[in-house]
Structure formats: structure tokens, C-alpha cells
Design a protein around this motif. Structure first.
Motif, PDB file in Angstrom:
ATOM      1  N   GLU A 125     -32.290   1.242   3.532  1.00  0.00           N
ATOM      2  CA  GLU A 125     -31.576   0.815   2.309  1.00  0.00           C
ATOM      3  C   GLU A 125     -30.379   2.147   2.348  1.00  0.00           C
ATOM      4  N   VAL A 126     -31.009   3.498   2.362  1.00  0.00           N
ATOM      5  CA  VAL A 126     -30.080   4.465   2.328  1.00  0.00           C
ATOM      6  C   VAL A 126     -29.038   4.341   3.322  1.00  0.00           C
ATOM      7  N   ALA A 127     -29.525   4.333   4.634  1.00  0.00           N
ATOM      8  CA  ALA A 127     -28.719   4.323   5.802  1.00  0.00           C
ATOM      9  C   ALA A 127     -27.927   3.216   5.706  1.00  0.00           C
ATOM     10  N   GLU A 128     -27.886   1.908   5.243  1.00  0.00           N
ATOM     11  CA  GLU A 128     -26.892   0.778   5.254  1.00  0.00           C
ATOM     12  C   GLU A 128     -25.887   1.306   4.077  1.00  0.00           C
ATOM     13  N   MET A 129     -26.204   1.417   2.805  1.00  0.00           N
ATOM     14  CA  MET A 129     -25.509   1.682   1.686  1.00  0.00           C
ATOM     15  C   MET A 129     -24.696   3.119   1.738  1.00  0.00           C
ATOM     16  N   PHE A 130     -25.204   4.045   2.125  1.00  0.00           N
ATOM     17  CA  PHE A 130     -24.561   5.470   1.855  1.00  0.00           C
ATOM     18  C   PHE A 130     -24.403   6.043   3.453  1.00  0.00           C
ATOM     19  N   LEU A 131     -24.775   5.680   4.487  1.00  0.00           N
ATOM     20  CA  LEU A 131     -24.511   6.482   5.605  1.00  0.00           C
ATOM     21  C   LEU A 131     -23.975   5.784   6.548  1.00  0.00           C
ATOM     22  N   GLY A 132     -23.655   4.625   6.418  1.00  0.00           N
ATOM     23  CA  GLY A 132     -22.577   3.850   7.252  1.00  0.00           C
ATOM     24  C   GLY A 132     -23.480   2.924   8.139  1.00  0.00           C
ATOM     25  N   GLY A 133     -24.762   2.887   7.929  1.00  0.00           N
ATOM     26  CA  GLY A 133     -25.462   1.801   8.847  1.00  0.00           C
ATOM     27  C   GLY A 133     -26.539   2.575   9.601  1.00  0.00           C
ATOM     28  N   PRO A 143     -19.078  22.510   2.092  1.00  0.00           N
ATOM     29  CA  PRO A 143     -18.676  23.618   3.005  1.00  0.00           C
ATOM     30  C   PRO A 143     -18.303  23.337   4.439  1.00  0.00           C
ATOM     31  N   THR A 144     -18.318  21.930   4.957  1.00  0.00           N
ATOM     32  CA  THR A 144     -17.815  21.576   6.160  1.00  0.00           C
ATOM     33  C   THR A 144     -16.458  20.849   5.810  1.00  0.00           C
ATOM     34  N   ALA A 145     -15.854  20.594   4.841  1.00  0.00           N
ATOM     35  CA  ALA A 145     -14.788  19.706   4.624  1.00  0.00           C
ATOM     36  C   ALA A 145     -13.545  20.203   5.539  1.00  0.00           C
ATOM     37  N   GLU A 159     -22.405  17.318   0.051  1.00  0.00           N
ATOM     38  CA  GLU A 159     -21.786  17.277   1.648  1.00  0.00           C
ATOM     39  C   GLU A 159     -21.502  15.953   1.829  1.00  0.00           C
ATOM     40  N   GLN A 160     -20.376  15.832   2.586  1.00  0.00           N
ATOM     41  CA  GLN A 160     -19.745  14.257   2.728  1.00  0.00           C
ATOM     42  C   GLN A 160     -20.261  14.022   4.453  1.00  0.00           C
ATOM     43  N   ASN A 161     -20.647  14.834   5.149  1.00  0.00           N
ATOM     44  CA  ASN A 161     -21.179  14.816   6.495  1.00  0.00           C
ATOM     45  C   ASN A 161     -22.957  14.649   6.149  1.00  0.00           C
ATOM     46  N   ALA A 162     -23.225  13.436   5.714  1.00  0.00           N
ATOM     47  CA  ALA A 162     -24.429  13.158   5.016  1.00  0.00           C
ATOM     48  C   ALA A 162     -25.599  13.326   6.049  1.00  0.00           C
ATOM     49  N   ARG A 163     -25.231  12.780   7.135  1.00  0.00           N
ATOM     50  CA  ARG A 163     -26.420  12.691   8.103  1.00  0.00           C
ATOM     51  C   ARG A 163     -26.662  14.068   8.760  1.00  0.00           C
TER      52      ARG A 163
END
Length: 234
Positions: free
Chosen positions: A226-234, A161-163, A191-195
Motif C-alpha cells: 500500500e505504501v509502495a503504490e500510494m507514496f513510492l510510485g508503485g 538534504p538531497t534536494a 526526504e523526497q527521495n523516499a526509497r
């Protein structure tokens, strides 16, 4: 209370499975977010639940009823609304005409439903006679969500929805989604704006290569290193 359950989904295009034993659950009144890298199967999962992508094996239930591979018009009639990422408004039609088309499966007057949409999106009332195609990206997203709400859904499904929106409009869109949820409408969102999405979510799923990798509360996934490093850009 359980609203939507999807278990063991294998689904895809042309005989190729994009989803591999994928599962999702949305409780009544929850905001649930699906995040993950590009090509993870996030939108495919949404489309499979809504009957737009054939499910080869697995089961989807809504309020306890099996809706696996039911056509989208039946989903709408049951109270499930879906807003795709692209081509989600009729550009040559006015705001009011777009909203009226959203309620095509329902009987009775549209005016009360439309007033509820205008309460959520006051700007649409101001622009109600304007063609959707000349509106800004954020306004068009309001039209798309407003049209979905015209069916008075119990479950609202939103694909990105925010693309393409500015940071200010992204914040505003998430606030609108939380407001919709507070009306007692469950939300399932890709969503791509995951955070930001996880910060607004009750629960979230991380998909990778069509498989469930992580599942937790929104804050729990944000706090997972692990989620932060792998999927949220650290």
C-alpha cells in the motif's frame, strides 16, 4: 533510549492547522525518516519540533524534558541541530567562517570541533577558505551539515538534504548521513527521495494531509504494497 517524542501535534500557519494529531519518535542513535506527498506537512512537522512553527496543542519532549514551543536558540543549546532545505549557508562567507558561526552558542575553542567536521567531510578541509556561495550544491550541503555538527548535537534534523543533487551526490549524502549516525547522533530527516531514505532508515513515518498514515521500520515500509503504490510510485 528515547531522544525525541512529539505527541498529538496540531500546528500550522495563520491559525490553520497543517499538522493534525501528528506524532513522531526518535530513539538515541536512530535514523528516522518522514516521507509523503507534497503538502503532507513533512517540513512543518520538522519546523514545529524545532520551534519555528507554533504548536497549538500537543507536546514535544527531548530527553524527557518538555520543549514545546521553545525558541530555536534554546533547542541548539540543548543539542538539537536543524538544517533547512534552503538558505542553509552564508554564501559570502568562507567554509571556515560558516563553521565558526555554527558554534556561536558554545564556549571553548572551535578548532577541535572543526577537525571532527573535516574528518567527516574531507572536501571541506580542502576548500576551507573558499566562499560557500561559489561551491557546488553538494558541497554547500556539506557546509550546512558541517555547521550543524559544530554544536556537537545529539539530534540532527535535516530537511530535504538531497534536494537538487545529482544521483551520485544523493548516494554520497546518504552515506555521509549514515556515517554521522554511527557517531552516536540521532537523525530525523524529511526526504523526497523516499526509497533511498527508507533504505537508510531504522524507522519511518508516512504523512498525508498532516496526519500519520503509516509507521514501521524502513525496510517494513518499503515492503508494504500500500505504501509502495500510494507514496513510492508503485
Amino acid at each position: 533510549m528515547s531522544l525525541l517524542n512529539a505527541e498529538g501535534l496540531y500546528a500550522g500557519y495563520g491559525g490553520v492547522d497543517i499538522l493534525r494529531n501528528t506524532h513522531l519518535h526518535v530513539g538515541a542513535d536512530e535514523i528516522v525518516v518522514i516521507v509523503g506527498p507534497n503538502g503532507a506537512g513533512k517540513s512543518t512537522a520538522m519546523k514545529a519540533v524545532f520551534g519555528l512553527v507554533p504548536i497549538r496543542t500537543g507536546r514535544v519532549t527531548y530527553r524527557g524534558d518538555d520543549i514545546t514551543n521553545h525558541p530555536p536558540e534554546q533547542m541548539v543549546g540543548r543539542g538539537i541541530a536543524y538544517v533547512p532545505q534552503e538558505a542553509n549557508v552564508f554564501p559570502s562567507l568562507s567554509v571556515v567562517e560558516n563553521l565558526e558561526l555554527g558554534a556561536y552558542v558554545l564556549r571553548g575553542p572551535n578548532a577541535p570541533r572543526m577537525e571532527k567536521v573535516f574528518e567527516i567531510f574531507p572536501r571541506l578541509k580542502e576548500r576551507r577558505h573558499q566562499q560557500a556561495g561559489v561551491m557546488s550544491g553538494g558541497e554547500r550541503q556539506m557546509v550546512a551539515m558541517g555547521r550543524a555538527l559544530m554544536v556537537e548535537p545529539s539530534l540532527l534534523m535535516l530537511d530535504e538534504p538531497t534536494a537538487g543533487l545529482s544521483p551520485r551526490l544523493i548516494d554520497e549524502t546518504f552515506e555521509r548521513i549514515k556515517g554521522i549516525n554511527q557517531l552516536g547522533i540521532g537523525v530525523l530527516m524529511v526526504e523526497q527521495n523516499a526509497r533511498q531514505a527508507l533504505a537508510a532508515a531504522d524507522r519511518g513515518y508516512v504523512l498525508a494531509t498532516g496526519e500519520n498514515r503509516y509507521e514501521d521500520t524502513g525496510p517494513g515500509l518499503l515492503a508494504n504494497p500500500e505504501v509502495a503504490e500510494m507514496f513510492l510510485g508503485g
